[in-house]
Design a protein around this motif. Sequence first.
Motif, PDB file in Angstrom:
ATOM      1  N   GLU A 208       0.832  -1.211   0.000  1.00  0.00           N
ATOM      2  CA  GLU A 208       0.000   0.000   0.000  1.00  0.00           C
ATOM      3  C   GLU A 208       0.869   1.264   0.000  1.00  0.00           C
ATOM      4  OE1 GLU A 208      -2.856   2.339   3.100  1.00  0.00           O
ATOM      5  OE2 GLU A 208      -3.028   0.160   3.075  1.00  0.00           O
ATOM      6  N   PHE A 209       1.882   1.291   0.869  1.00  0.00           N
ATOM      7  CA  PHE A 209       2.728   2.477   1.010  1.00  0.00           C
ATOM      8  C   PHE A 209       3.444   2.811  -0.300  1.00  0.00           C
ATOM      9  CE2 PHE A 209       6.607   4.765   2.161  1.00  0.00           C
ATOM     10  CZ  PHE A 209       6.135   5.710   3.055  1.00  0.00           C
ATOM     11  N   PHE A 210       4.024   1.786  -0.929  1.00  0.00           N
ATOM     12  CA  PHE A 210       4.827   2.016  -2.128  1.00  0.00           C
ATOM     13  C   PHE A 210       4.017   1.971  -3.423  1.00  0.00           C
ATOM     14  CE2 PHE A 210       8.043   0.663   0.989  1.00  0.00           C
ATOM     15  CZ  PHE A 210       8.926   1.717   0.859  1.00  0.00           C
ATOM     16  N   SER A 211       2.714   1.767  -3.314  1.00  0.00           N
ATOM     17  CA  SER A 211       1.878   1.675  -4.520  1.00  0.00           C
ATOM     18  C   SER A 211       1.896   2.962  -5.341  1.00  0.00           C
ATOM     19  CB  SER A 211       0.434   1.315  -4.150  1.00  0.00           C
ATOM     20  OG  SER A 211      -0.174   2.373  -3.430  1.00  0.00           O
ATOM     21  N   VAL A 212       2.203   4.077  -4.714  1.00  0.00           N
ATOM     22  CA  VAL A 212       2.218   5.353  -5.440  1.00  0.00           C
ATOM     23  C   VAL A 212       3.328   5.410  -6.493  1.00  0.00           C
ATOM     24  CG1 VAL A 212       1.115   6.664  -3.578  1.00  0.00           C
ATOM     25  CG2 VAL A 212       3.603   6.536  -3.687  1.00  0.00           C
ATOM     26  N   ILE A 213       4.372   4.564  -6.337  1.00  0.00           N
ATOM     27  CA  ILE A 213       5.410   4.569  -7.373  1.00  0.00           C
ATOM     28  C   ILE A 213       5.195   3.444  -8.383  1.00  0.00           C
ATOM     29  CG2 ILE A 213       7.159   5.875  -6.148  1.00  0.00           C
ATOM     30  CD1 ILE A 213       8.497   3.360  -5.317  1.00  0.00           C
ATOM     31  N   ASP A 214       4.142   2.687  -8.189  1.00  0.00           N
ATOM     32  CA  ASP A 214       3.581   1.779  -9.182  1.00  0.00           C
ATOM     33  C   ASP A 214       4.621   0.997  -9.980  1.00  0.00           C
ATOM     34  OD1 ASP A 214       1.306   0.678 -10.271  1.00  0.00           O
ATOM     35  OD2 ASP A 214       1.202   2.140 -11.898  1.00  0.00           O
ATOM     36  N   ASN A 215       4.700   1.234 -11.280  1.00  0.00           N
ATOM     37  CA  ASN A 215       5.552   0.432 -12.159  1.00  0.00           C
ATOM     38  C   ASN A 215       7.036   0.796 -12.059  1.00  0.00           C
ATOM     39  OD1 ASN A 215       5.325   2.898 -13.386  1.00  0.00           O
ATOM     40  ND2 ASN A 215       4.982   2.108 -15.446  1.00  0.00           N
ATOM     41  N   LYS A 216       7.378   1.737 -11.184  1.00  0.00           N
ATOM     42  CA  LYS A 216       8.783   2.116 -11.008  1.00  0.00           C
ATOM     43  C   LYS A 216       9.391   1.451  -9.765  1.00  0.00           C
ATOM     44  CE  LYS A 216       8.180   6.581 -13.243  1.00  0.00           C
ATOM     45  NZ  LYS A 216       6.804   7.022 -13.128  1.00  0.00           N
ATOM     46  N   LEU A 217       8.654   0.524  -9.150  1.00  0.00           N
ATOM     47  CA  LEU A 217       9.110  -0.093  -7.907  1.00  0.00           C
ATOM     48  C   LEU A 217      10.411  -0.875  -8.094  1.00  0.00           C
ATOM     49  CD1 LEU A 217       8.534  -0.425  -4.913  1.00  0.00           C
ATOM     50  CD2 LEU A 217       7.198  -2.459  -5.459  1.00  0.00           C
ATOM     51  N   SER A 218      10.557  -1.634  -9.155  1.00  0.00           N
ATOM     52  CA  SER A 218      11.788  -2.415  -9.317  1.00  0.00           C
ATOM     53  C   SER A 218      12.993  -1.491  -9.512  1.00  0.00           C
ATOM     54  CB  SER A 218      11.672  -3.427 -10.445  1.00  0.00           C
ATOM     55  OG  SER A 218      11.561  -2.784 -11.686  1.00  0.00           O
ATOM     56  N   SER A 219      12.813  -0.388 -10.206  1.00  0.00           N
ATOM     57  CA  SER A 219      13.895   0.591 -10.371  1.00  0.00           C
ATOM     58  C   SER A 219      14.224   1.244  -9.026  1.00  0.00           C
ATOM     59  CB  SER A 219      13.472   1.651 -11.388  1.00  0.00           C
ATOM     60  OG  SER A 219      14.417   2.672 -11.456  1.00  0.00           O
ATOM     61  N   PHE A 220      13.204   1.569  -8.258  1.00  0.00           N
ATOM     62  CA  PHE A 220      13.385   2.147  -6.920  1.00  0.00           C
ATOM     63  C   PHE A 220      14.176   1.175  -6.045  1.00  0.00           C
ATOM     64  CE2 PHE A 220      11.709   2.745  -2.548  1.00  0.00           C
ATOM     65  CZ  PHE A 220      12.049   4.073  -2.353  1.00  0.00           C
ATOM     66  N   ASN A 221      13.764  -0.112  -6.058  1.00  0.00           N
ATOM     67  CA  ASN A 221      14.456  -1.130  -5.265  1.00  0.00           C
ATOM     68  C   ASN A 221      15.908  -1.284  -5.709  1.00  0.00           C
ATOM     69  OD1 ASN A 221      12.173  -1.583  -3.769  1.00  0.00           O
ATOM     70  ND2 ASN A 221      11.625  -3.477  -4.810  1.00  0.00           N
ATOM     71  N   SER A 222      16.157  -1.277  -7.004  1.00  0.00           N
ATOM     72  CA  SER A 222      17.530  -1.381  -7.518  1.00  0.00           C
ATOM     73  C   SER A 222      18.385  -0.215  -7.032  1.00  0.00           C
ATOM     74  CB  SER A 222      17.540  -1.397  -9.047  1.00  0.00           C
ATOM     75  OG  SER A 222      16.938  -2.560  -9.527  1.00  0.00           O
ATOM     76  N   ASN A 223      17.814   0.974  -7.045  1.00  0.00           N
ATOM     77  CA  ASN A 223      18.542   2.144  -6.544  1.00  0.00           C
ATOM     78  C   ASN A 223      18.848   2.022  -5.055  1.00  0.00           C
ATOM     79  OD1 ASN A 223      18.886   3.698  -8.909  1.00  0.00           O
ATOM     80  ND2 ASN A 223      16.766   4.391  -8.791  1.00  0.00           N
ATOM     81  N   MET A 224      17.894   1.510  -4.278  1.00  0.00           N
ATOM     82  CA  MET A 224      18.136   1.330  -2.844  1.00  0.00           C
ATOM     83  C   MET A 224      19.223   0.285  -2.607  1.00  0.00           C
ATOM     84  SD  MET A 224      14.581   1.831  -0.778  1.00  0.00           S
ATOM     85  CE  MET A 224      13.706   0.461  -1.525  1.00  0.00           C
ATOM     86  N   ILE A 225      19.185  -0.820  -3.350  1.00  0.00           N
ATOM     87  CA  ILE A 225      20.223  -1.853  -3.223  1.00  0.00           C
ATOM     88  C   ILE A 225      21.589  -1.263  -3.540  1.00  0.00           C
ATOM     89  CG2 ILE A 225      21.117  -3.984  -4.281  1.00  0.00           C
ATOM     90  CD1 ILE A 225      18.100  -4.846  -4.525  1.00  0.00           C
ATOM     91  N   ASN A 226      21.652  -0.473  -4.596  1.00  0.00           N
ATOM     92  CA  ASN A 226      22.905   0.168  -4.970  1.00  0.00           C
ATOM     93  C   ASN A 226      23.408   1.102  -3.860  1.00  0.00           C
ATOM     94  OD1 ASN A 226      25.076   0.809  -6.667  1.00  0.00           O
ATOM     95  ND2 ASN A 226      23.976   2.508  -7.602  1.00  0.00           N
ATOM     96  N   LEU A 227      22.507   1.887  -3.278  1.00  0.00           N
ATOM     97  CA  LEU A 227      22.887   2.776  -2.168  1.00  0.00           C
ATOM     98  C   LEU A 227      23.420   1.976  -0.974  1.00  0.00           C
ATOM     99  CD1 LEU A 227      19.972   5.359  -2.276  1.00  0.00           C
ATOM    100  CD2 LEU A 227      22.410   5.883  -2.578  1.00  0.00           C
ATOM    101  N   ILE A 228      22.767   0.883  -0.671  1.00  0.00           N
ATOM    102  CA  ILE A 228      23.196   0.034   0.451  1.00  0.00           C
ATOM    103  C   ILE A 228      24.582  -0.534   0.176  1.00  0.00           C
ATOM    104  CG2 ILE A 228      22.754  -2.145   1.670  1.00  0.00           C
ATOM    105  CD1 ILE A 228      19.685  -1.491   1.167  1.00  0.00           C
ATOM    106  N   GLU A 229      24.748  -1.121  -0.996  1.00  0.00           N
ATOM    107  CA  GLU A 229      26.028  -1.750  -1.342  1.00  0.00           C
ATOM    108  C   GLU A 229      27.173  -0.748  -1.369  1.00  0.00           C
ATOM    109  OE1 GLU A 229      26.665  -5.009  -1.546  1.00  0.00           O
ATOM    110  OE2 GLU A 229      24.566  -5.282  -0.976  1.00  0.00           O
ATOM    111  N   GLN A 230      26.930   0.416  -1.917  1.00  0.00           N
ATOM    112  CA  GLN A 230      28.010   1.410  -2.068  1.00  0.00           C
ATOM    113  C   GLN A 230      28.352   2.117  -0.756  1.00  0.00           C
ATOM    114  OE1 GLN A 230      29.826   1.741  -4.888  1.00  0.00           O
ATOM    115  NE2 GLN A 230      28.567   0.034  -5.579  1.00  0.00           N
ATOM    116  N   ASN A 231      27.463   2.051   0.212  1.00  0.00           N
ATOM    117  CA  ASN A 231      27.679   2.793   1.461  1.00  0.00           C
ATOM    118  C   ASN A 231      27.868   1.920   2.682  1.00  0.00           C
ATOM    119  OD1 ASN A 231      27.432   5.751   0.708  1.00  0.00           O
ATOM    120  ND2 ASN A 231      25.636   4.869  -0.275  1.00  0.00           N
ATOM    121  N   LYS A 232      27.943   0.604   2.497  1.00  0.00           N
ATOM    122  CA  LYS A 232      28.178  -0.293   3.626  1.00  0.00           C
ATOM    123  C   LYS A 232      29.534  -0.016   4.231  1.00  0.00           C
ATOM    124  CE  LYS A 232      25.537  -4.502   3.114  1.00  0.00           C
ATOM    125  NZ  LYS A 232      25.552  -5.861   2.620  1.00  0.00           N
ATOM    126  N   GLU A 233      29.567  -0.023   5.552  1.00  0.00           N
ATOM    127  CA  GLU A 233      30.845   0.136   6.253  1.00  0.00           C
ATOM    128  C   GLU A 233      31.462  -1.245   6.403  1.00  0.00           C
ATOM    129  OE1 GLU A 233      30.492   2.330   9.854  1.00  0.00           O
ATOM    130  OE2 GLU A 233      29.292   3.892   8.903  1.00  0.00           O
TER     131      GLU A 233
END
Length: 153
Positions: free
Chosen positions: A127-152
């Motif tokens: 429900e929360f993320f439904s507003v980004i609809d068909n862009k969810l997989s791109s959003f998730n990929s960006n978050m994964i990239n942020l996590i991987e690049q910023n892990k200590e």
Amino acid sequence: MQKKIEFKFKNPGESPGYLLGQVTLLWQRKHKKVLDPLNLTQTQFVLLTALGWLSRENDTVTQVDIANQGNADRMMVSKVLRTLEVKKFISRQEHPTDTRAKVIKLTNEGAKVLQKALTAIENADIEFFSVIDNKLSSFNSNMINLIEQNKEE
């Protein structure tokens, strides 16, 4: 006369950190609403979920495994696991080969509450993320990239 404060961004809507903070606060509020009736905090839910996930592959899940899975501080994990044990959601048993470690297991009650919480959280997230609809997989990929690049390390 007071020194003028310089901002890199013209307004808060241009600051990714500010926006991420606002989204996180709203998302956490939504999770709190669904977890409160189950007697779970967000952190307790995350650690129970890590335990549930790891238990699918391994019969000897330890506190260190849970901390590593959740990218969490080991001392905090220890405190939260004690609370979950008091709530009878987990049990701790002697590790078969490592005398310093305890094997953490979901109890029947813990498995029930985790399943209810997973269903509630997954529905809240949809429900929360439904507003980004068909862009969810791109959003998730960006978050994964942020996590991987910023892990200590």
